[in-house]
Design an enzyme around this catalytic site. Structure first.
Site, PDB file in Angstrom:
ATOM      1  N   LYS A 125      19.026  13.175 -64.521  1.00 43.16           N
ATOM      2  CA  LYS A 125      18.897  11.791 -64.965  1.00 43.16           C
ATOM      3  C   LYS A 125      18.197  10.958 -63.900  1.00 43.16           C
ATOM      4  CE  LYS A 125      21.810   7.780 -66.151  1.00 43.16           C
ATOM      5  NZ  LYS A 125      23.209   7.303 -66.287  1.00 43.16           N
ATOM      6  N   GLN A 126      18.546  11.225 -62.638  1.00 42.77           N
ATOM      7  CA  GLN A 126      18.007  10.460 -61.520  1.00 42.77           C
ATOM      8  C   GLN A 126      18.061  11.339 -60.270  1.00 42.77           C
ATOM      9  OE1 GLN A 126      20.624   7.096 -61.412  1.00 42.77           O
ATOM     10  NE2 GLN A 126      22.424   8.322 -60.987  1.00 42.77           N
ATOM     11  N   GLU A 132      24.311  13.061 -62.547  1.00 42.82           N
ATOM     12  CA  GLU A 132      25.143  12.676 -63.704  1.00 42.82           C
ATOM     13  C   GLU A 132      24.979  13.566 -64.929  1.00 42.82           C
ATOM     14  OE1 GLU A 132      25.367   8.595 -64.838  1.00 42.82           O
ATOM     15  OE2 GLU A 132      25.421   7.857 -62.784  1.00 42.82           O
ATOM     16  N   TRP A 143      28.974   2.768 -57.455  1.00 47.39           N
ATOM     17  CA  TRP A 143      28.338   3.061 -56.168  1.00 47.39           C
ATOM     18  C   TRP A 143      27.051   2.274 -55.975  1.00 47.39           C
ATOM     19  CZ3 TRP A 143      24.343   7.275 -55.046  1.00 47.39           C
ATOM     20  CH2 TRP A 143      23.499   7.471 -56.138  1.00 47.39           C
ATOM     21  N   ASP A 144      26.671   1.469 -56.969  1.00 46.59           N
ATOM     22  CA  ASP A 144      25.411   0.728 -56.907  1.00 46.59           C
ATOM     23  C   ASP A 144      25.346  -0.221 -55.717  1.00 46.59           C
ATOM     24  OD1 ASP A 144      26.140   1.550 -59.673  1.00 46.59           O
ATOM     25  OD2 ASP A 144      24.121   0.872 -60.114  1.00 46.59           O
TER      26      ASP A 144
END
Length: 812
Positions: free
Chosen positions: A617-618, A495, A356-357
């Site tokens: 995580k983010q 995640e 998905w980046d």
């Protein structure tokens, strides 16, 4: 490091060499070659990888009583291979000679890598080696190396080997080395003309032929020499030119390697071996190839460059990120059926898959070269059928794009993984990150929105949007108790949370990011049907995607009744049940561990699970404020019957920022943008610079050596434009709300919105903007071009600079 255009290393450091090879990779969107030294082979220090966009191969490995298949980004034959020896001495080996000086330089303005090395052998003979290499941005199938040898204190014979090495495998990522990694099989090899050799290999499973054709040309000064060239082969996988030259002390002797690369995937190519030989035969010399290459880079920098006065590090890092994005995907991708690998054309991490980046990379392409975005979106469109099949296999309708995609568009994520400590297989839930389909839809819409490419929307984009909307509609289930629609069994961007504690099934319920974006996609799909298409086109596409009016009515219901876990005070729960998880003692873990970016691994090593804790995580909830503007969010929440205000952004940002480990390079960018949004410019600058440091200093600890992080490179550029230039886009105009730091004297950049280029200069005391419609766009002389600067609309005259005093904004 030296200057705003050059990445320079003045000393050999074996521990840093793999990182430098990634950062000094050269590419052109078609192929990329890591910045390894010419004489090196794969080792603990060096890794001379070579990657071609879209070339994948699948191998199966027996591990712990199971057979696991992995599709890999293939390491292709090494065309850099070059070595030499003095007299009858040994071939150059860094470990067996004395290195007197060593300098590597990446010149981003010219798109070349240079090296200067002086070494002394056991007899005291000193040799100077100077090399320059390029991967042509003007001729996408071509590359070249010029290696100049100067015997400083001796005369005699120097023997050179120049070849192509196909005896290679995928070994660039240590954790994959237990897996089968020999992807190439010999096909053919031979010589052509007076100075040419070629090697053709084929991938073992995908059956892609790869041909590299090489010419070796020798000079003494400016005079071409014609030494007798012996062709040496090692089996059918390595072919080498070997020749000797009698050299005189102090004179310069150059060896030029000219290469052409083709595959059986290339459009319009019937015989990749023949065309590779033909193409390289037409290259006169290194200088001719370099001139066109440099001219192309000059044109690209005129379009893409960002200038920052007053901060040398920011200037260098921004250019480094632009440089590598252009090498990973360029305007040549229009002719390539390939996506945007998460690590560029720079290495084998994540097996070169597409994730998905793209969501973080495409905005920069959209505003400078939208044709690149369109080409990469076509990769997704060509795999729409595969996405529909994945949805069908899981019991859903529409199109569900895979979390990891490679050649075919099938899901390439593993369903199980082996714990190396226990030797026990367990489920891998990562493919439950269904939000990748939301990212695809978001990319389609933002491309159309910023480029105005109605042709793409009509032919491809609308179909993709409707199929993705249909998928989310089928995933949403009506809850008769709450009278709202729920989405279960998914993972959010965080995640770390794969499932509920002690649960057997993977996924969570009503992830806020997922649910809000699902509503957003359904809204855009309805907007396409209701407002953009004629009735005839509407009926035609509905027949094609097999969607009826009843289903459309369901969409209208979902966008009014989707469940969002939010309390009366405006706190958005990451997913239902998140508030019941345990708090982590962050200070204790920071005290006990040097680095807690991957707190998930630390917890698992302690016999615990991140599923049980309020850790991320983010960005997850915070991602909402990064990709949707406040007006969009307010409209969505209002329609759903939930409160929304700017105070909610700060409340949720403050809560989740403290509970995020930033285990992804993307995390700093998202939190940087939102911190600026809530008024914390100091934190915005800190996180912005951390994102710039992430690859150049490998702050994630050994990951950049496996390939650059394309996502953070693209998003850091987007963050710069959005936060410091204050750039945003409305339906018919761009907006500027600059906030540049006091230590920056000025920033300058160009952006393309639809078919108008805007040349923008922001100083501490004024802003200047010049609008230029593209040459193929007719515009009446009296026509005005609207732009919003600090919430005030100005009407620009095409080709005439407009200046605004700095009293209308502020620095920090």
């Amino acid at each position: 490091m030296a200057g705003p255009w050059k990445l320079t290393y003045n000393k050999f450091d074996p521990e840093q060499e793999a990182l430098r090879e990634s950062l000094c990779t050269l590419g052109n969107g078609y192929f990329g070659t890591r910045g390894a030294s010419l004489e090196s082979a794969a080792s603990k220090v060096h890794y001379p990888g070579m990657y071609i966009a879209g070339v994948y191969n699948t191998l199966s490995t027996d591990i712990a009583s199971r057979t696991i298949a992995n599709e890999d980004f293939v390491n292709c034959p090494n065309w850099l291979m070059l070595n030499y020896r003095v007299g009858d001495g040994p071939w150059f080996d860094r470990l067996k000679v004395k290195i007197l000086s060593w300098k590597i330089e990446l010149n981003m303005r010219k798109g070349i890598q240079s090296r200067r090395m002086r070494w002394q052998d056991y007899e005291g003979r000193i040799t100077l080696i100077e090399s320059h290499r390029l991967v042509s941005m003007a001729h996408p199938h071509c590359g070249a190396v010029r290696c100049t040898i100067t015997p400083e204190n001796y005369s005699g014979k120097i023997t050179v080997r120049s070849g192509i090495d196909g005896m290679i495998m995928n070994a660039g990522v240590e954790r994959y080395r237990q897996l089968r990694s020999k992807h190439l099989e010999p096909c053919s090899m031979g010589s052509f003309g007076e100075d040419g050799i070629f090697l053709q290999m084929i991938t073992s499973q995908s059956k892609i032929q790869i041909t590299e054709a090489l010419r070796t040309v020798v000079y003494s000064g400016a005079e071409q020499l014609f030494p007798e060239m012996q062709v040496i082969t090692h089996g059918r996988q390595r072919i080498i030119h070997e020749f000797s030259v009698e050299v005189q002390k102090g004179l310069r002797y150059s060896v030029e390697k000219l290469v052409s690369v083709y595959t059986s995937r290339d459009q319009g190519v019937a015989d990749n071996s023949h065309i590779a030989q033909e193409t390289v035969s037409q290259i006169k010399n290194f200088d001719v190839l370099f001139r066109s290459h440099q001219a192309k880079w000059k044109a690209l920098w005129k379009r893409f460059d960002i200038e920052v006065e007053g901060d040398k590090f920011v200037q260098l890092a921004l250019r480094l990120h632009i440089f590598h994005l252009l090498q990973s995907s360029s305007t040549y991708n229009e002719d390539i059926d390939a996506g945007m690998p998460v690590r560029g054309l720079h290495g084998e991490a994540y097996r070169g898959h597409i994730f998905w980046d793209e969501l973080f990379v495409f905005p920069f392409y959209n505003l400078h070269a939208p044709e690149i975005t369109r080409a990469l979106l076509m990769y997704r469109y060509r795999r729409l059928g595969a996405a529909k099949e994945i949805a069908r296999q899981h019991g859903f309708k529409g199109a569900m794009y895979p979390w990891q995609s490679a050649s075919t568009g099938e899901e390439t994520s593993q369903e199980i993984h082996l714990n190396p400590l226990s030797g026990v297989w367990g489920p891998d839930y990562s493919l439950l990150q269904r939000h990748v389909s939301l990212a695809v839809a978001y990319n389609v819409w933002t491309y159309y929105y910023s480029s105005g490419d109605r042709d793409f929307l009509d032919r491809y984009g609308a179909e993709m949007m409707l199929e993705i909307a249909h998928f989310w509609s089928s995933l949403a289930k009506f809850n008769s108790n709450t009278r709202r629609f729920d989405i279960e069994g998914v993972m959010g961007p965080d995640e770390f949370h794969e499932k509920y504690p002690a649960a057997n099934a993977g996924g969570v319920k009503n992830n806020a990011y997922t649910n809000v974006l699902a509503v957003w996609v359904l809204e855009k799909a309805l907007y396409i049907l209701d407002d953009l298409l004629t009735e005839e086109d509407r009926q035609a596409i509905l027949f094609k995607v097999a969607i009826d009016e009843k289903e459309i009515g369901r969409w209208r219901s979902i966008i009014e009744k989707m469940a969002i876990p939010i309390d009366k005070n405006g706190f958005i729960e990451q997913f239902e049940g998140y508030k019941d998880l345990k708090e982590l003692d962050w200070e204790d873990y920071r005290r006990r561990y040097d680095n807690i970016h991957r707190i998930d691994r630390i917890l698992k090593a302690e016999g615990q699970s991140p599923d049980s804790f309020k850790v991320a995580k983010q960005a997850d909830v915070v991602m909402l404020f990064y990709i949707l503007n406040q007006d969009e969010l307010k409209a969505i929440f209002k329609r759903l019957g939930y409160p929304f205000s700017k105070k909610m952004i700060k409340k949720n940002f403050d809560y989740y920022f403290k509970r995020t480990s930033h285990g992804s390079t993307l995390s700093q960018v998202v939190h940087g943008f939102v911190s600026d949004l809530v008024g914390d410019q100091q934190l915005a600058m800190k996180t912005f610079k951390e994102s710039l440091r992430s690859d150049i200093y490998d702050t994630q600890g050994g990951t950049t050596q496996e390939g650059i992080h394309a996502g953070v490179m693209g998003s850091s550029l987007d963050l710069f434009l959005r936060s410091f230039a204050g750039l945003s886009i409305l339906e018919d105009r761009i907006c500027l709300n600059p906030k540049i730091p006091k230590e920056w004297g000025s920033i300058k950049f160009h952006v393309r919105y639809k078919n108008i280029w805007f040349y923008i200069e922001i100083f501490q005391d004024e802003l200047s903007v010049l609008a230029k419609p593209m040459k193929d766009i007719s515009i009446a002389a009296q026509s005005k071009i609207p732009i919003v600067i600090k919430e005030k609309t100005y009407q620009l005259t095409a080709g005439v600079p407009h200046k605004v005093s700095s009293k209308l904004w502020f620095s920090f």
